[in-house]
Design a protein around this motif. Structure first.
Motif, PDB file in Angstrom:
ATOM      1  N   GLU A 109      40.282  23.948 -12.711  1.00  0.00           N
ATOM      2  CA  GLU A 109      39.187  24.714 -12.119  1.00  0.00           C
ATOM      3  C   GLU A 109      38.455  23.869 -11.091  1.00  0.00           C
ATOM      4  OE1 GLU A 109      35.095  27.109 -13.419  1.00  0.00           O
ATOM      5  OE2 GLU A 109      36.404  26.209 -14.934  1.00  0.00           O
ATOM      6  N   THR A 110      38.077  24.469  -9.959  1.00  0.00           N
ATOM      7  CA  THR A 110      37.343  23.721  -8.933  1.00  0.00           C
ATOM      8  C   THR A 110      35.898  23.522  -9.351  1.00  0.00           C
ATOM      9  OG1 THR A 110      37.099  25.848  -7.793  1.00  0.00           O
ATOM     10  CG2 THR A 110      38.708  24.301  -6.905  1.00  0.00           C
ATOM     11  N   GLN A 111      35.439  22.280  -9.183  1.00  0.00           N
ATOM     12  CA  GLN A 111      34.055  21.932  -9.457  1.00  0.00           C
ATOM     13  C   GLN A 111      33.585  20.910  -8.433  1.00  0.00           C
ATOM     14  OE1 GLN A 111      32.885  20.889 -13.421  1.00  0.00           O
ATOM     15  NE2 GLN A 111      34.039  22.535 -14.405  1.00  0.00           N
ATOM     16  N   ASN A 112      32.279  20.716  -8.361  1.00  0.00           N
ATOM     17  CA  ASN A 112      31.691  19.683  -7.514  1.00  0.00           C
ATOM     18  C   ASN A 112      31.513  18.412  -8.332  1.00  0.00           C
ATOM     19  OD1 ASN A 112      30.080  22.355  -6.189  1.00  0.00           O
ATOM     20  ND2 ASN A 112      30.920  20.856  -4.761  1.00  0.00           N
ATOM     21  N   LEU A 113      32.292  17.377  -8.005  1.00  0.00           N
ATOM     22  CA  LEU A 113      32.098  16.080  -8.639  1.00  0.00           C
ATOM     23  C   LEU A 113      30.795  15.464  -8.141  1.00  0.00           C
ATOM     24  CD1 LEU A 113      35.664  14.487  -8.424  1.00  0.00           C
ATOM     25  CD2 LEU A 113      34.676  15.799 -10.279  1.00  0.00           C
ATOM     26  N   THR A 114      30.219  14.565  -8.939  1.00  0.00           N
ATOM     27  CA  THR A 114      28.967  13.935  -8.531  1.00  0.00           C
ATOM     28  C   THR A 114      29.156  13.131  -7.248  1.00  0.00           C
ATOM     29  OG1 THR A 114      28.247  13.805 -10.815  1.00  0.00           O
ATOM     30  CG2 THR A 114      27.122  12.397  -9.235  1.00  0.00           C
ATOM     31  N   SER A 115      30.131  12.203  -7.232  1.00  0.00           N
ATOM     32  CA  SER A 115      30.356  11.404  -6.026  1.00  0.00           C
ATOM     33  C   SER A 115      31.713  10.725  -6.097  1.00  0.00           C
ATOM     34  CB  SER A 115      29.259  10.344  -5.857  1.00  0.00           C
ATOM     35  OG  SER A 115      29.320   9.406  -6.915  1.00  0.00           O
ATOM     36  N   VAL A 116      32.236  10.414  -4.928  1.00  0.00           N
ATOM     37  CA  VAL A 116      33.441   9.604  -4.790  1.00  0.00           C
ATOM     38  C   VAL A 116      33.175   8.578  -3.701  1.00  0.00           C
ATOM     39  CG1 VAL A 116      35.876   9.546  -4.160  1.00  0.00           C
ATOM     40  CG2 VAL A 116      35.014  11.424  -5.549  1.00  0.00           C
ATOM     41  N   ALA A 117      33.270   7.285  -4.058  1.00  0.00           N
ATOM     42  CA  ALA A 117      33.052   6.201  -3.098  1.00  0.00           C
ATOM     43  C   ALA A 117      34.403   5.652  -2.658  1.00  0.00           C
ATOM     44  CB  ALA A 117      32.208   5.103  -3.713  1.00  0.00           C
ATOM     45  N   THR A 118      34.594   5.541  -1.337  1.00  0.00           N
ATOM     46  CA  THR A 118      35.828   5.008  -0.768  1.00  0.00           C
ATOM     47  C   THR A 118      35.490   3.811   0.103  1.00  0.00           C
ATOM     48  OG1 THR A 118      36.783   7.233  -0.694  1.00  0.00           O
ATOM     49  CG2 THR A 118      37.866   5.539   0.618  1.00  0.00           C
ATOM     50  N   GLN A 119      36.188   2.710  -0.089  1.00  0.00           N
ATOM     51  CA  GLN A 119      35.993   1.532   0.740  1.00  0.00           C
ATOM     52  C   GLN A 119      37.342   0.925   1.072  1.00  0.00           C
ATOM     53  OE1 GLN A 119      33.679  -1.280  -1.530  1.00  0.00           O
ATOM     54  NE2 GLN A 119      34.774  -0.777  -3.412  1.00  0.00           N
ATOM     55  N   GLY A 120      37.403   0.187   2.169  1.00  0.00           N
ATOM     56  CA  GLY A 120      38.686  -0.395   2.535  1.00  0.00           C
ATOM     57  C   GLY A 120      38.638  -1.136   3.841  1.00  0.00           C
ATOM     58  N   ILE A 121      39.813  -1.601   4.236  1.00  0.00           N
ATOM     59  CA  ILE A 121      39.971  -2.304   5.500  1.00  0.00           C
ATOM     60  C   ILE A 121      41.171  -1.713   6.235  1.00  0.00           C
ATOM     61  CG2 ILE A 121      38.953  -4.457   4.668  1.00  0.00           C
ATOM     62  CD1 ILE A 121      41.821  -5.554   4.397  1.00  0.00           C
ATOM     63  N   SER A 122      41.174  -1.870   7.547  1.00  0.00           N
ATOM     64  CA  SER A 122      42.261  -1.371   8.374  1.00  0.00           C
ATOM     65  C   SER A 122      42.600  -2.400   9.441  1.00  0.00           C
ATOM     66  CB  SER A 122      41.869  -0.043   9.037  1.00  0.00           C
ATOM     67  OG  SER A 122      42.899   0.424   9.894  1.00  0.00           O
ATOM     68  N   LEU A 123      43.889  -2.657   9.635  1.00  0.00           N
ATOM     69  CA  LEU A 123      44.373  -3.589  10.659  1.00  0.00           C
ATOM     70  C   LEU A 123      45.332  -2.837  11.568  1.00  0.00           C
ATOM     71  CD1 LEU A 123      45.232  -6.637   8.349  1.00  0.00           C
ATOM     72  CD2 LEU A 123      43.113  -6.262   9.608  1.00  0.00           C
ATOM     73  N   ASN A 124      45.199  -3.048  12.866  1.00  0.00           N
ATOM     74  CA  ASN A 124      46.058  -2.378  13.837  1.00  0.00           C
ATOM     75  C   ASN A 124      46.396  -3.365  14.945  1.00  0.00           C
ATOM     76  OD1 ASN A 124      47.420  -0.636  15.478  1.00  0.00           O
ATOM     77  ND2 ASN A 124      45.814   0.912  15.574  1.00  0.00           N
ATOM     78  N   ASN A 125      47.665  -3.746  15.044  1.00  0.00           N
ATOM     79  CA  ASN A 125      48.093  -4.752  16.024  1.00  0.00           C
ATOM     80  C   ASN A 125      49.274  -4.224  16.822  1.00  0.00           C
ATOM     81  OD1 ASN A 125      46.470  -7.271  15.080  1.00  0.00           O
ATOM     82  ND2 ASN A 125      47.401  -6.492  13.204  1.00  0.00           N
ATOM     83  N   ASN A 126      49.174  -4.329  18.146  1.00  0.00           N
ATOM     84  CA  ASN A 126      50.252  -3.933  19.055  1.00  0.00           C
ATOM     85  C   ASN A 126      50.546  -5.091  20.007  1.00  0.00           C
ATOM     86  OD1 ASN A 126      50.526  -0.825  18.531  1.00  0.00           O
ATOM     87  ND2 ASN A 126      48.333  -1.208  18.690  1.00  0.00           N
ATOM     88  N   PHE A 127      51.817  -5.507  20.049  1.00  0.00           N
ATOM     89  CA  PHE A 127      52.218  -6.643  20.874  1.00  0.00           C
ATOM     90  C   PHE A 127      53.282  -6.192  21.879  1.00  0.00           C
ATOM     91  CE2 PHE A 127      51.212  -8.092  16.582  1.00  0.00           C
ATOM     92  CZ  PHE A 127      50.177  -8.992  16.835  1.00  0.00           C
ATOM     93  N   THR A 128      53.043  -6.457  23.150  1.00  0.00           N
ATOM     94  CA  THR A 128      54.040  -6.196  24.192  1.00  0.00           C
ATOM     95  C   THR A 128      54.810  -7.489  24.434  1.00  0.00           C
ATOM     96  OG1 THR A 128      52.588  -4.552  25.226  1.00  0.00           O
ATOM     97  CG2 THR A 128      54.394  -5.429  26.569  1.00  0.00           C
ATOM     98  N   ILE A 129      56.120  -7.474  24.120  1.00  0.00           N
ATOM     99  CA  ILE A 129      56.926  -8.701  24.156  1.00  0.00           C
ATOM    100  C   ILE A 129      57.724  -8.803  25.458  1.00  0.00           C
ATOM    101  CG2 ILE A 129      58.626 -10.084  22.932  1.00  0.00           C
ATOM    102  CD1 ILE A 129      56.083  -9.569  21.333  1.00  0.00           C
ATOM    103  N   ASN A 130      58.571  -7.791  25.694  1.00  0.00           N
ATOM    104  CA  ASN A 130      59.449  -7.759  26.868  1.00  0.00           C
ATOM    105  C   ASN A 130      60.315  -9.014  26.970  1.00  0.00           C
ATOM    106  OD1 ASN A 130      58.609  -5.210  27.781  1.00  0.00           O
ATOM    107  ND2 ASN A 130      56.836  -6.104  28.838  1.00  0.00           N
ATOM    108  N   GLN A 131      60.840  -9.450  25.849  1.00  0.00           N
ATOM    109  CA  GLN A 131      61.726 -10.606  25.791  1.00  0.00           C
ATOM    110  C   GLN A 131      62.852 -10.323  24.797  1.00  0.00           C
ATOM    111  OE1 GLN A 131      61.581 -13.472  27.574  1.00  0.00           O
ATOM    112  NE2 GLN A 131      59.672 -12.914  28.643  1.00  0.00           N
ATOM    113  N   PHE A 132      64.071 -10.774  25.124  1.00  0.00           N
ATOM    114  CA  PHE A 132      65.209 -10.697  24.208  1.00  0.00           C
ATOM    115  C   PHE A 132      65.424  -9.271  23.695  1.00  0.00           C
ATOM    116  CE2 PHE A 132      63.112 -14.873  23.581  1.00  0.00           C
ATOM    117  CZ  PHE A 132      64.057 -15.657  24.204  1.00  0.00           C
TER     118      PHE A 132
END
Length: 265
Positions: A109-132
């Motif tokens: 059954e659908t209900q309203n939960l009191t709370s949900v806490a979400t925490q985290g980290i995010s990494l995003n790396n892009n490298f242009t190589i143009n070699q080999f």
């Protein structure tokens, strides 16, 4: 930047602000922070759907959340990189629940939960190589932690704590002879939580099952002519067996091929 919105249920008035701040430390490096408040209204399914395994709740309240994020972004000719940390505090979270130790036949059954806490980290790396033969490499990773503080001793939730805890995606792009391109993708995913496993061989539930972590590997090769490109693509090359949500088994190895025609005017 600063923005806000509002929503006015009958007899009520709410403001949903958002603030974005950024500061350039130098020409390549920037720091930023954001704060915003958001709203999610219950869907028709949440409110009124009654089925063999679920019961809607017409008295649901809207779900609200405060979100906070801060991070650094670096960009130059060959590198685009970012790291951020975030926190989200959601209240009146809309979720399908049922009592702890409920019978398998009992409905959610659908209900309203009191709370949900979400925490985290995010990494995003892009490298242009143009070699080999290597043109670009990108690495993305996110780590999440969640905690639901609503009557955990009384109810079990169907989805709220089944979140993607570890999510790693690696892309590698190669180019040969200017016309032949190969793209490789590797993914590692680990979902937190568990689900009630269903044994299709005996048509019975077989108890709680934790989600297993898994790797996926994809590849795509394409060759470009003047206006025509042909390609072949393989997904889940090693035919990994995995479950994403509940008892839904995801596709195994599959292939496809095709062509694109670009016509300029």
């Amino acid at each position: 930047g600063l923005g806000f919105g509002y929503i006015t249920p009958i007899g009520d008035f709410n403001i949903y602000p958002g603030i974005d701040l950024g500061y350039a430390l130098n020409s390549d490096l920037k720091m930023y922070a954001t704060i915003n408040r958001s709203l999610r209204l219950p869907t028709f399914t949440d409110l009124f759907y009654n089925g063999p395994g679920n019961i809607g709740n017409p008295d649901l309240k809207p779900e609200e959340a405060w979100s906070y994020e801060a991070g650094l972004k670096f960009k130059n000719k060959n590198v685009q990189s970012g790291v951020s940390c975030f926190y989200r505090e959601a209240s009146n979270v809309i979720e399908w629940v049922r009592p702890i130790n409920a019978a398998v036949s009992d409905k959610w059954e659908t209900q309203n939960l009191t709370s949900v806490a979400t925490q985290g980290i995010s990494l995003n790396n892009n490298f242009t190589i143009n070699q080999f033969t290597i043109e670009k490499i990108s690495v993305r990773y996110s780590l999440l932690e969640q905690d639901a503080s609503a009557d955990q001793n009384e109810f079990e939730t169907k989805y709220s704590l089944n979140y993607l805890k570890h999510n790693l995606i690696i892309h590698l792009n190669q180019t040969f002879f200017d016309h032949l391109s190969v793209a490789w993708v590797a993914k590692f995913q680990d979902r937190a939580g568990s689900y009630l496993k269903y044994d299709f061989a005996i048509n019975e539930y077989a108890g709680e099952q934790e989600f297993d972590p898994y790797w996926l590997f994809d590849a795509k090769i394409s060759y470009k002519f003047k206006i025509l490109s042909v390609f072949a693509e393989a997904t889940n090359i090693f035919n990994s067996k995995y479950t994403d949500i509940g008892n839904i088994k995801m596709p195994g190895r599959w292939f496809k091929a095709g062509f694109d025609v670009q016509i300029g005017y």
